[in-house]
Each structure stands twice: as structure tokens, then as C-alpha cells.
Design an enzyme around this catalytic site. Structure first.
Site: not given
Lengths: 371, 363
Positions: B80, B181, B211-212, B234, B320
Site C-alpha cells: 500500500h 508502513d 489500506e490504513e 507489509d 505506527h
């Protein structure tokens, strides 16, 4: 001619024991699909599996429609075949296994469970923790967090590492217990009780005429979010579906539910269920003098019916639920009579499913009612 | 030592390029433009779908699978393009911005974090005085300071998004960035396209959007591509830091082959094939059982009639957060494993009773 099992009627205890003995854990259902091939294979004209691992079967109308007749109505009967379990997350010093839930477990129920670790070979194990004497005041008497729990298979570390890897699945080791009367307790009655009812229904249907083409679907991964249902019906063309699942039965502390052990299956009513199917199920249950109840479900039913209803261009769906106690525990408890009644009701519905009912499915929603 | 003489120079260059491009969920245009440039020489065709997914096809060798003329299996590989960020919800009269999350924002990571808006404006996240300073703040207690004296001086508007301030550092040979990410997944997919030798399978590389915020791009991309097999690239977690929760993943110990995460259970048959290919080629790998979070594989798996799906993940510390740490040896192993899978025979996965429409076994 030698009488077969089906001529004598199936031994429901033996069937339920066989179904609950298969691990069939979410995402790892191929053993359960093999079991269904054995149990249902003789009752269908063909069976296959889809890319998700769903087990599907097809039984043509009996007798065969005349050449040039309108296409037979198509009815899908479905139950999920996966069961909740656990998965290894780490092999730690000393050969102790850390684990996570596969599907929704009650964290209060993990300690002291007997399990089978499905590694290179099946390994019996137990869920252990620190004895209460050394837990300390913060944890004493409390639900233990996951990092206080581990599985011990009784082998030296090197042998554990040789036989068990991260990602191996773990099943509760709980053979079906015969309680008094016709009550039975064990693991995975969610949803093996429904699969037993589905098999009984097909036994009954095989001795009757039916105008509908019967499609069977045993879905994967229901317990991890209804993952198998929508792909399962992607390539099927059906006019309606009836889903079999389990629901809550009255027990100590749970009184505001309509189901009770021995009180018969519950017919779901609510926005997830097509009103014509719900009504027809009730009419047929009453006509056959089958004990049953009505289960109001004001929102998502929490079953594959929720996914079916909006799959592709939409699938009118009904729901029959077998009441059980102690849902999602290793001692789920059922009454065999409720499984038999659910099977009979499903067989009645399938035998009566015809083109007129299919017309009603649309007519009802357009204001043309018939009761 | 010049960068070129360091190991994994190609990954370093791609990371440098991709980590500095702004692209919170739904705003992946700049990332897509760069990727299109990077992959153009290495693919047969490209298209962009309605959700902004970049879909690139590299056909199988002529003649289809084993020269039978049968259409080659289509393998969709997704990485992504979007990154997590924040979105302005309110501008107060003193010029401070209140914001909401874009993706899985962890408020404990935010105080003092710099964010960048699309126009390059840098803001810093501050917090109100709280009764218990030791506890992570709630989103309501945080604001963005863009150096404005009052609302009139603020150029941002409600709805504007910001990403964590882009910066790539190297420590102990490991890259630190706010958006590994999933720019590292994009790096892997570009590297794989560069090396891919047409064989029995068609590779459909998808650089996905959103995606997130719930694997939204992969869902429509998978519908359009209709693959027979699907793999996501990922990040995942790591359990090798002090008092980490039990997670058997270490930086530098190899590519992570997904067994399960918070959103899906990988196809056991595909996972086994990945392991066999890794073992045969001597590629280091680890098995991943992640209890929270998921990837595009979740959406691809249940597309249409269902697709055997799995993921190759990069073990990542501090996911994250504005400072995500990975190890390029794991990235290398991931690309090697992906290519070993893509260039080999996967027909065993498509058979074994798991074909889409065939019927076997009559009663």
C-alpha cells in the site's frame, strides 16, 4: 438387503461425537470438510470445495423435472463448520508455549484447559499458570492476563521445538460428555450441533420428493468474522438460503432469551431474515407439531445469514438456531431433541420449497402478501 | 564509505526516494506518480482504477503455464502507498488546529511529533495540561501548532491532512522512518518487478490506496484483477525489545511468513508453499502470528469467490510511530522469497480440490 445406517436412522450421539472429535479450527477446516464428505457425500449428487475451503454440495430435485420444465427453484442450506481454538505464538525457554485465541474466547476460561497441540504430531497439553500461592495480591483471584498463561505438553524443550512451531493450531481436548437424559456437553457444539441437524435434515429429505435443487454450503472462518460466507455464495445461484447456527438457551443468569434446552429450535425474526421465510418456517413447525420458538434479532444476527443477505445481488435468508448453554466455552451444552427438531424443520422447509414460495419472496416486499 | 558500497544499495536508494513522498490515506497521488516512473521500464501494462490503485501487469512467458496454452495463474501482489496521518477538524481563534486520526494513530506517540501538510507546512503536536501527565493523552487533548498567531494566519483548512514529518535516518545500519508502513512494501514490490523473469505465472503488482483506513483500495483492486492467488507485502510487529509482548519475531532474522493476524488467517497451503520455497532456496524466514492489525491480504482473501491469500511481512519495531525501525536483511529475504514463489509453479495451490468452479466427487 442389509439395512444401512440411514434406514435404521442415524445414531445422533455417534454423529455428534464424530463431528466434535474433528478439530476443524477456523482457517484450518479441511479435516472437517473431509468429515462432511463422509457424512453428506452419499446424500448429494456432487460436492466440491471453493478457493476459501468452503465445502459445497448439490442435490438435484427428486423426481427429476420433466424435459422442458421451468428451472427448479434453488434452496441453499448452510452452516459454518469452523470451531474456535488457539494458535501458538511463541515457543519459550523450557518448552512452554505461548498462545492466542482463534475466534472469540472468554478469557476467564483458559486456565487449566486440557488441549491438543496440532504440531508435527498431535500433542496433549494443559494450560498452566503460577499457583495461587505465588501469584501476589495484584493477580490473586483475578482473570489472568495472557502473559501469565502458557501450554505445557510435558516434553523437554528440544523435543517441543522439534514438534511445535509458531502458527500451529491448538484444539480444546474435550470429548463429548453424556449428561443426564438427552443433554450433551462438549467443545464446538457451536456449530457442530447445527451440522448434525443439517445431516439429519438431508437424511430425511433423501427419503422424500422435493421440487427444489438443494445446495449445501458448510462455511469456513465464521468465528473470525463471517469470512467464508460471502465468497461461498459468490458462484452459487440460489433463490433463498436457510442458515443453521446456535443461540443462547436460558440458564442461570441468562433469563431474557427466548430459547431453552429442550424447547426446540429458534426461528430468527428481524431485518436480517426474510419475512416470508420466517413465516413459512413457523407454519411448517406448527403443522408438524414441532416445539419451536421465535428469536427476535433487531440488528446483525452474528451469523453467516448477515453476510448472505447482502451477497452479490442479495439472497433472501432465514435462520434456524439450536439453543445451547455456555456458548464459546469447552462445555457448551445441548439437548439432542433440539437438534432433531431443527433437522426435521429444515427438511420440511426444503421439501416444501417451490416456485410459488420463490414468487412470494419478491411479492411480499412489493406489498403483495399472502399468509 | 559511499552509499553505493553499502549492502542493499538498491533498497537504500528506493527507500530514500519513497520515504520522503507525502501520501496519507486517500492522498496517494505523489507516491503513485513516483512509483509509475520507477516501474514503467519493468512492466507490460499499467492502469489506475477508480480508487487510485496503481495496477501493473507483468505477463507470464509466452504459451501460458508449461506451454499448454492454458491461461497462466494470476498472482496479485499488493503493497500500500498510503501512510497514517491526521486530519484537521477545527481551527481555533488562537490559530491552533484540532485534528482527528487518519488510520491507527497511537496518541502516546504524538506529543512533540512534527507533522507535514500537503503544501509543506510543518506543525508540531502539543498537549493541554492534563491531570495525569503519565497517561497517554486523548485526541481531544492534543492540537497542532503551525506557528500562527491567530486563525487568520492559518493557511490550513478543516479537512486538510498531514503526515508524520518525513525523515529517514540510519542507525546501526537500520533505517528509521515514519512510514516504513508501507513504503518498504512498495520498495520490495519495485525491487521484485525489476528482477522478475517471466515464467509460469502472471504477476499483477498492485500499489494500493487507503489500506490504513480499512484495506479499502485492495478490495476494489482485487475485484478488478480477479487473481487466483494473493500476497500482501507489509510490515508486522517485533517481539525483540525489552519486555515486549510475546511475539516470536526478531529484526534481522528473516522475512516473516504470515500465519494469522488480527484480521485474517492466511491460507495454510500458501503458507506451506512459502516455507518450502524459502527452505529450498536457503532464504531466512520466521513465522508470524500477530494478534492485532491486518493487511491488504484480508480484503483480497474474500474477494469474489475467495482467493488463497497470505503475506510476506517485514518485522518492524515501533509500528505506527514516527520512528519505525526495520532491518534490510529482512527486506532482502522478503524479495527473494516473493520471487521464488512468483517464478515457480503454484498450480498445486490451485488444485487440491480448491479450484473455483470445478466439481469433484459424485455421490
Amino acid at each position: 438387503m442389509t439395512p444401512t445406517d440411514r434406514d435404521r436412522g442415524r445414531d445422533l450421539d455417534a454423529l455428534l461425537e464424530a463431528l466434535t472429535a474433528v478439530p476443524g479450527l477456523s482457517g484450518h477446516e479441511s479435516d472437517m470438510a473431509d468429515c462432511l464428505t463422509e457424512q453428506l457425500g452419499p446424500l448429494v449428487d456432487s460436492h466440491w470445495r471453493d478457493p476459501m475451503g468452503n465445502w459445497l454440495g448439490r442435490r438435484a430435485p427428486r423426481p427429476a423435472p420433466a424435459a422442458g420444465a421451468a428451472p427448479a427453484p434453488r434452496l441453499l442450506l448452510s452452516a459454518h463448520m469452523d470451531a474456535i481454538g488457539f494458535m501458538v505464538t511463541a515457543v519459550e525457554d523450557g518448552g512452554f508455549l505461548r498462545f492466542t485465541g482463534l475466534g472469540g474466547w472468554d478469557p476467564r476460561l483458559l486456565l487449566a484447559q486440557p488441549v491438543t497441540v496440532l504440531g508435527a504430531r498431535p500433542l496433549p497439553g494443559v494450560v498452566g499458570s503460577r499457583p495461587p500461592h505465588v501469584l501476589g495480591p495484584e493477580l490473586s483471584g483475578k482473570v489472568l492476563p495472557p502473559d501469565e498463561l502458557f501450554i505445557d505438553v510435558g516434553l523437554p524443550e528440544a523435543e517441543v521445538r522439534a514438534a511445535v512451531r509458531v502458527g500451529d493450531v491448538i484444539a480444546p481436548r474435550r470429548p463429548l460428555q453424556r449428561l443426564q437424559g438427552r443433554r450433551r456437553a462438549g467443545r464446538a457444539l457451536d456449530n457442530r450441533a447445527s451440522l448434525a441437524a443439517l445431516i439429519l435434515a438431508m437424511d430425511l429429505l433423501a427419503r422424500r420428493e422435493h421440487q427444489a435443487e438443494i445446495l449445501l454450503l458448510a462455511t469456513v472462518q465464521e468465528e473470525v468474522g463471517l469470512r467464508g460466507a460471502r465468497p461461498g455464495v459468490w458462484e452459487l445461484v440460489a433463490d433463498a438460503a436457510v442458515v443453521l447456527d446456535v443461540t443462547f438457551a436460558v440458564q442461570t443468569g441468562v433469563s431474557d432469551v427466548p430459547g431453552s434446552l429442550g424447547g426446540g429450535p429458534l426461528i430468527g425474526v428481524g431485518p436480517n431474515m426474510h419475512p416470508v421465510i420466517e413465516r413459512r418456517l413457523r407454519q411448517l413447525a406448527a403443522a408438524a407439531e414441532l416445539k419451536h420458538g421465535r428469536e427476535p434479532l433487531a440488528g446483525p444476527s452474528g451469523t453467516d445469514a448477515w453476510a448472505f443477505q447482502v451477497a452479490a445481488a442479495g439472497l433472501p435468508t432465514g435462520l434456524i438456531s439450536v439453543p445451547i448453554r455456555y456458548m464459546h466455552s469447552p462445555v457448551e451444552t445441548v439437548d439432542l431433541a433440539d437438534i432433531e427438531r431443527a433437522g426435521r424443520l429444515l427438511a420440511e422447509f426444503a421439501a416444501a420449497f417451490d416456485a410459488a414460495l420463490v414468487d412470494d419472496l419478491v411479492g411480499e416486499l412489493h406489498g403483495v402478501t399472502e399468509d | 564509505m559511499t552509499p553505493d558500497s553499502k549492502p542493499h544499495a538498491d533498497f537504500r536508494d528506493l527507500l530514500e526516494a519513497l520515504c520522503h513522498v507525502w501520501g496519507p490515506s486517500g492522498h496517494e497521488d505523489r507516491v503513485r506518480a513516483l512509483l509509475l516512473e520507477l516501474i514503467a521500464p519493468h512492466v507490460d501494462e499499467t492502469r489506475v482504477d477508480a480508487l487510485g490503485n496503481l495496477i501493473a501487469v507483468r505477463h507470464a512467458a509466452a504459451g501460458g503455464a508449461k506451454g499448454t496454452g492454458v491461461e497462466a495463474p494470476r498472482i496479485m501482489v499488493a503493497a500500500h502507498m498510503d501512510e497514517i496521518g491526521v486530519v484537521v477538524t477545527h481551527v481555533d481563534q488562537d490559530g491552533f488546529l484540532r485534528f482527528g486520526p487518519v488510520g491507527g494513530i497511537l496518541t502516546g506517540n504524538l506529543i512533540g511529533t512534527r507533522v507535514t501538510f500537503e503544501d509543506g507546512t510543518v506543525g508540531v503536536i502539543g498537549a493541554e495540561k492534563r491531570a495525569d501527565q503519565a497517561k497517554a493523552p486523548t485526541l481531544d487533548e492534543l492540537f497542532i501548532d503551525v506557528g500562527a498567531d491567530d486563525a487568520a494566519a492559518v493557511t490550513q483548512r478543516v479537512g486538510d491532512m498531514a503526515a508524520f514529518h518525513h525523515r529517514l535516518d540510519w542507525s546501526g545500519g537500520r533505517p528509521i522512518a515514519p512510514n516504513h508502513d508501507d513504503r518498504i512494501g512498495c520498495v520490495m514490490l519495485v525491487a521484485a518487478l525489476r528482477r522478475f523473469k517471466p515464467g509460469p505465472n502472471t504477476l499483477v503488482a498492485v500499489f494500493s490506496t487507503q489500506e490504513e483506513v480499512g484495506t479499502r483500495g485492495a478490495e476494489t483492486a482485487a475485484y478488478g484483477v480477479a487473481p487466483q492467488l494473493a500476497i500482501a507485502l507489509d510490515i508486522t510487529g517485533a517481539g525483540d525489545t525489552p519486555k515486549a509482548p510475546p511475539l516470536a519475531l526478531k529484526l534481522g532474522a528473516g522475512a516473516a511468513v504470515k500465519v494469522k493476524d488480527g484480521g485474517m488467517i492466511a491460507s495454510p497451503a500458501l503458507r506451506r508453499l512459502m516455507e518450502e520455497r524459502a527452505q529450498a532456496a536457503g532464504i531466512p524466514y520466521q513465522l508470524e502470528v500477530l494478534t492485532g492489525g491486518t493487511t491488504d491480504a484480508r480484503a483480497m482473501q474474500t474477494s469474489r469467490a475467495g482467493v488463497p491469500a497470505g503475506a510476506i511481512s517485514v518485522p518492524t519495531r515501533y509500528g505506527h510511530s514516527p520512528s519505525q525501525v526495520i532491518d534490510l536483511a529482512d527486506v532482502q529475504a522478503g524479495v527473494d522469497l516473493l520471487l521464488a514463489l512468483l517464478e515457480g509453479d503454484v498450480s498445486g495451490l490451485l488444485g487440491s480440490g480448491l479450484t473455483g468452479s470445478g466439481m469433484t466427487g459424485a455421490g
